[in-house]
Write a protein that holds these residues in place. Sequence first.
Motif, PDB file in Angstrom:
ATOM      1  N   GLY A   1       0.817  -1.216   0.000  1.00  8.45           N
ATOM      2  CA  GLY A   1       0.000   0.000   0.000  1.00  8.45           C
ATOM      3  C   GLY A   1       0.844   1.255   0.000  1.00  8.45           C
ATOM      4  O   GLY A   1       0.565   2.217  -0.726  1.00  8.45           O
ATOM      5  N   VAL A   2       1.880   1.281   0.809  1.00 13.40           N
ATOM      6  CA  VAL A   2       2.786   2.428   0.846  1.00 13.40           C
ATOM      7  C   VAL A   2       3.576   2.510  -0.453  1.00 13.40           C
ATOM      8  O   VAL A   2       3.744   3.588  -1.027  1.00 13.40           O
ATOM      9  N   SER A   3       4.017   1.380  -0.940  1.00 13.21           N
ATOM     10  CA  SER A   3       4.782   1.351  -2.190  1.00 13.21           C
ATOM     11  C   SER A   3       4.000   1.950  -3.359  1.00 13.21           C
ATOM     12  O   SER A   3       4.572   2.578  -4.245  1.00 13.21           O
ATOM     13  N   GLY A   4       2.693   1.767  -3.354  1.00 17.35           N
ATOM     14  CA  GLY A   4       1.849   2.260  -4.437  1.00 17.35           C
ATOM     15  C   GLY A   4       1.539   3.746  -4.385  1.00 17.35           C
ATOM     16  O   GLY A   4       0.926   4.284  -5.313  1.00 17.35           O
ATOM     17  N   LEU A   5       1.968   4.413  -3.323  1.00 21.17           N
ATOM     18  CA  LEU A   5       1.714   5.849  -3.197  1.00 21.17           C
ATOM     19  C   LEU A   5       2.694   6.645  -4.067  1.00 21.17           C
ATOM     20  O   LEU A   5       3.776   6.152  -4.408  1.00 21.17           O
TER      21      LEU A   5
ATOM     22  N   THR B   1      18.739  -7.512  14.738  1.00 27.97           N
ATOM     23  CA  THR B   1      18.492  -6.698  13.551  1.00 27.97           C
ATOM     24  C   THR B   1      17.126  -6.063  13.742  1.00 27.97           C
ATOM     25  O   THR B   1      16.126  -6.759  13.903  1.00 27.97           O
ATOM     26  N   ARG B   2      17.106  -4.762  13.756  1.00 25.88           N
ATOM     27  CA  ARG B   2      15.838  -4.039  13.866  1.00 25.88           C
ATOM     28  C   ARG B   2      15.231  -3.906  12.478  1.00 25.88           C
ATOM     29  O   ARG B   2      15.927  -3.576  11.524  1.00 25.88           O
ATOM     30  N   VAL B   3      13.924  -4.170  12.386  1.00 25.33           N
ATOM     31  CA  VAL B   3      13.197  -4.035  11.123  1.00 25.33           C
ATOM     32  C   VAL B   3      12.023  -3.102  11.372  1.00 25.33           C
ATOM     33  O   VAL B   3      11.145  -3.409  12.180  1.00 25.33           O
ATOM     34  N   LEU B   4      12.031  -1.968  10.676  1.00 20.43           N
ATOM     35  CA  LEU B   4      10.953  -1.004  10.789  1.00 20.43           C
ATOM     36  C   LEU B   4      10.047  -1.187   9.571  1.00 20.43           C
ATOM     37  O   LEU B   4      10.520  -1.095   8.435  1.00 20.43           O
ATOM     38  N   THR B   5       8.786  -1.456   9.818  1.00 17.28           N
ATOM     39  CA  THR B   5       7.805  -1.607   8.753  1.00 17.28           C
ATOM     40  C   THR B   5       6.889  -0.389   8.756  1.00 17.28           C
ATOM     41  O   THR B   5       6.337  -0.027   9.785  1.00 17.28           O
ATOM     42  N   LEU B   6       6.756   0.220   7.578  1.00 14.96           N
ATOM     43  CA  LEU B   6       5.848   1.353   7.387  1.00 14.96           C
ATOM     44  C   LEU B   6       4.661   0.851   6.579  1.00 14.96           C
ATOM     45  O   LEU B   6       4.848   0.272   5.498  1.00 14.96           O
ATOM     46  N   MET B   7       3.449   1.056   7.103  1.00 12.31           N
ATOM     47  CA  MET B   7       2.252   0.526   6.455  1.00 12.31           C
ATOM     48  C   MET B   7       1.120   1.541   6.530  1.00 12.31           C
ATOM     49  O   MET B   7       1.157   2.474   7.338  1.00 12.31           O
ATOM     50  N   LEU B   8       0.129   1.334   5.702  1.00  7.94           N
ATOM     51  CA  LEU B   8      -1.114   2.095   5.804  1.00  7.94           C
ATOM     52  C   LEU B   8      -1.984   1.418   6.846  1.00  7.94           C
ATOM     53  O   LEU B   8      -2.041   0.182   6.916  1.00  7.94           O
TER      54      LEU B   8
END
Length: 114
Positions: A34-38, A103-110
């Motif tokens: 969803g974020v990628s499609g912005l 390993t820290r993984v930050l996920t950005l989502m709608l």
Amino acid sequence: MSDIANAPMRRRIRVLNDFFRATFMGGKIVITAGVSGLPLDVKARALIEVQRFTDFNAGNDPHDEHDFGSFDLAGETFFWKIDYYDALCQFGSEDPADPEKTTRVLTLMLAQEC
């Protein structure tokens, strides 16, 4: 272990999370479909909002680790979350307070993707 005994570990995790979130150094960043499609400018502004985020409170940060946030931008509500994995990102970290083991993984989502 009591909350008092956990306080130094939580403080260390919080410092590591704040550094990672503000710099994007020391982990991985993932964006959802969803974020990628912005549009590119909205994605860029959203990532800057993550880096600038400081609105932590008992409602969104109950463990005082600064590992989650939400904000509104361009008519969308965004969530971001930091998860802790082992060095190879195969399993959960055994010690999120130790950057050598985590390993820290930050996920950005709608928000609508949840």
